[in-house]
Scaffold this active site. Structure first.
Site, PDB file in Angstrom:
ATOM      1  N   SER A   1       1.220   5.544  -0.644  1.00 33.36           N
ATOM      2  CA  SER A   1       0.402   6.747  -0.535  1.00 33.36           C
ATOM      3  C   SER A   1       0.912   7.918  -1.349  1.00 33.36           C
ATOM      4  O   SER A   1       0.198   8.906  -1.532  1.00 33.36           O
ATOM      5  CB  SER A   1       0.335   7.177   0.932  1.00 33.36           C
ATOM      6  OG  SER A   1       1.628   7.581   1.379  1.00 33.36           O
ATOM      7  N   GLY A   2       2.157   7.844  -1.802  1.00 37.60           N
ATOM      8  CA  GLY A   2       2.781   8.994  -2.445  1.00 37.60           C
ATOM      9  C   GLY A   2       3.714   9.723  -1.499  1.00 37.60           C
ATOM     10  O   GLY A   2       4.467  10.607  -1.917  1.00 37.60           O
ATOM     11  N   GLY A   3       3.681   9.357  -0.219  1.00 35.72           N
ATOM     12  CA  GLY A   3       4.559   9.957   0.779  1.00 35.72           C
ATOM     13  C   GLY A   3       5.883   9.221   0.880  1.00 35.72           C
ATOM     14  O   GLY A   3       6.058   8.123   0.345  1.00 35.72           O
TER      15      GLY A   3
ATOM     16  N   CYS B   1      -6.828  12.792   6.570  1.00 33.68           N
ATOM     17  CA  CYS B   1      -6.646  12.673   5.123  1.00 33.68           C
ATOM     18  C   CYS B   1      -7.879  13.080   4.333  1.00 33.68           C
ATOM     19  O   CYS B   1      -7.780  13.796   3.353  1.00 33.68           O
ATOM     20  CB  CYS B   1      -6.257  11.241   4.777  1.00 33.68           C
ATOM     21  SG  CYS B   1      -6.124  10.942   2.998  1.00 33.68           S
TER      22      CYS B   1
ATOM     23  N   LEU C   1       0.860  -1.184   0.000  1.00 28.42           N
ATOM     24  CA  LEU C   1       0.000   0.000   0.000  1.00 28.42           C
ATOM     25  C   LEU C   1       0.897   1.235   0.000  1.00 28.42           C
ATOM     26  O   LEU C   1       1.705   1.423   0.911  1.00 28.42           O
ATOM     27  CB  LEU C   1      -0.921   0.003   1.219  1.00 28.42           C
ATOM     28  CG  LEU C   1      -1.919  -1.148   1.296  1.00 28.42           C
ATOM     29  CD1 LEU C   1      -2.835  -0.985   2.504  1.00 28.42           C
ATOM     30  CD2 LEU C   1      -2.734  -1.248   0.018  1.00 28.42           C
TER      31      LEU C   1
ATOM     32  N   ASP D   1       7.319   7.801   3.478  1.00 32.77           N
ATOM     33  CA  ASP D   1       7.351   6.596   4.310  1.00 32.77           C
ATOM     34  C   ASP D   1       7.037   5.343   3.492  1.00 32.77           C
ATOM     35  O   ASP D   1       7.766   4.347   3.550  1.00 32.77           O
ATOM     36  CB  ASP D   1       6.370   6.723   5.474  1.00 32.77           C
ATOM     37  CG  ASP D   1       6.749   7.838   6.438  1.00 32.77           C
ATOM     38  OD1 ASP D   1       7.952   8.139   6.542  1.00 32.77           O
ATOM     39  OD2 ASP D   1       5.852   8.412   7.076  1.00 32.77           O
TER      40      ASP D   1
ATOM     41  N   CYS E   1     -10.436   3.868   9.700  1.00 31.97           N
ATOM     42  CA  CYS E   1     -10.033   3.694   8.307  1.00 31.97           C
ATOM     43  C   CYS E   1      -9.100   2.497   8.167  1.00 31.97           C
ATOM     44  O   CYS E   1      -9.241   1.706   7.225  1.00 31.97           O
ATOM     45  CB  CYS E   1      -9.348   4.957   7.806  1.00 31.97           C
ATOM     46  SG  CYS E   1      -8.793   4.851   6.088  1.00 31.97           S
TER      47      CYS E   1
END
Length: 367
Positions: free
Chosen positions: A14-16, A201, A12, A18, A104
């Protein structure tokens, strides 16, 4: 319960930074051939924002291209809003304090995603700051805290199920955030200098109070000094405020802290001063207790045990005693220190006394 060569992994992303470094470490460890990246789109394509999804997806595409990995953008728009947002708005309207991030993780990332896409993979990897351990005595897998106490995110994972935990791996949980940034810079990752996302988010760039106002409207009511009963001003709806809140009250002569919310009369009760004792409490009554791996007190005659806990996202653990009432089914934490801003509806996350293992969580009940 640990990936071996040839394991298939749903990553998974996120574009971040981490999750990007999590991907790098998995590839570095030889899991690239079985790694498939997923970006979960949960925001609505409306003026309420989409978590900067276009920019996030572009970053994900660059990471996928860098490592030669497949990337799939999957949509869980409606599931998120029907479940997580319904829970958040319902909780706020009841005068309680929700935690959408916790819900979430359980319902969306490791719930619907697992049922539809993750089920085809041996493991699911995320960029959470957390880790896992196998107990040599019972052979079970436990959620463990990250090396970096400031970034530890086990409190956001405290409602996941054991079935979900068994498949989870956290590639960056054993290194501090500073090292994550260093790796991103060393590897010249496209998001090495990208700022961490802040806040909730689903809001994107929307102000939290504007979001609540759009869905629940306004309902003016009095702000009352709890010690004297003196009306100090007015608020626009109790759902804009939470226990322990200091900023945003619009009162002079402070600091003022929200001490209590009375839903029936739409009244906020406040107290003045940084050190007012009314901000603090030492007992947290918990309902809907959830144990991740197992109930450590099942079959044990002792009704109380030492624990550490958090009642909000913070690097600080508080020591206390957890007591169960077999008659009512409620659990109570008695804290060793005064706890500021005990907010009904929030989650109290339970850890072992050494802060090493996240055991589960309960919902703080109205007292």
């Amino acid at each position: 319960m640990k990936p071996t060569p040839g394991a298939s992994i749903a990553g998974l992303i996120s574009g971040g930074v981490d999750s990007a470094v999590a991907v790098h470490r998995l590839v570095e460890q030889g899991f690239g051939p079985g790694l498939h990246l997923f970006y979960i789109r949960i925001g609505l394509d409306t003026d309420e924002g989409d978590c900067a999804a276009d920019e996030d997806i572009e970053m994900c595409q660059l990471i996928a291209k860098r490592y030669g990995l497949p990337l799939e953008v999957v949509s869980l728009h409606q599931e998120y809003w029907d479940n997580v947002m319904e829970y958040a708005l319902r909780t706020v309207k009841a005068g309680l304090t929700p935690n959408p991030d916790i819900m979430c993780n359980r319902i969306i990332k490791f719930g619907y995603f697992e049922q539809r896409w993750g089920k085809d993979f041996d493991f699911t990897a995320t960029g959470h700051y957390a880790s896992t351990v196998i107990d040599p005595v019972d052979g079970l897998k436990y959620l463990a805290t990250a090396v970096d106490p400031v970034k530890d995110q086990t409190d956001f994972l405290a409602r996941i199920t054991y079935a979900q935990l068994r498949k989870l791996i956290f590639p960056i949980g054993d290194i501090p955030k500073s090292r994550v940034r260093e790796i991103a810079v060393e590897q010249n990752l496209p998001n090495a200098y990208r700022r961490d996302s802040q806040g909730i988010c689903f809001l994107g760039n929307i102000n939290y109070n504007d979001f609540i106002r759009r869905h629940l409207g306004e309902m003016p009511g009095p702000i009352v000094e709890i010690e004297t009963g003196r009306v100090l001003g007015s608020h626009r709806g109790f759902w804009f405020h939470t226990i322990g809140q200091r900023k945003g009250l619009g009162l002079s002569g402070g600091p003022w802290f929200v001490i209590r919310k009375e839903v029936e009369t739409n009244t906020l009760y406040v107290s003045r001063g940084y050190d007012t004792s009314l901000q603090y409490g030492s007992r947290l009554s918990l309902s809907e207790m959830h144990w991740i791996t197992r109930n450590p007190w099942e079959g044990v005659e002792c009704s109380e045990a030492p624990v550490s806990f958090k009642n909000r996202h913070s690097p600080e653990f508080i020591s206390g005693t957890l007591t169960r009432d077999d008659a009512s089914g409620l659990w109570t934490i008695t804290s060793s220190l005064p706890v500021q801003g005990i907010a009904p509806g929030q989650f109290a996350v339970i850890y072992t006394p050494d802060n090493a293992i996240c055991l589960g969580s309960g919902i703080i009940a109205t007292t």
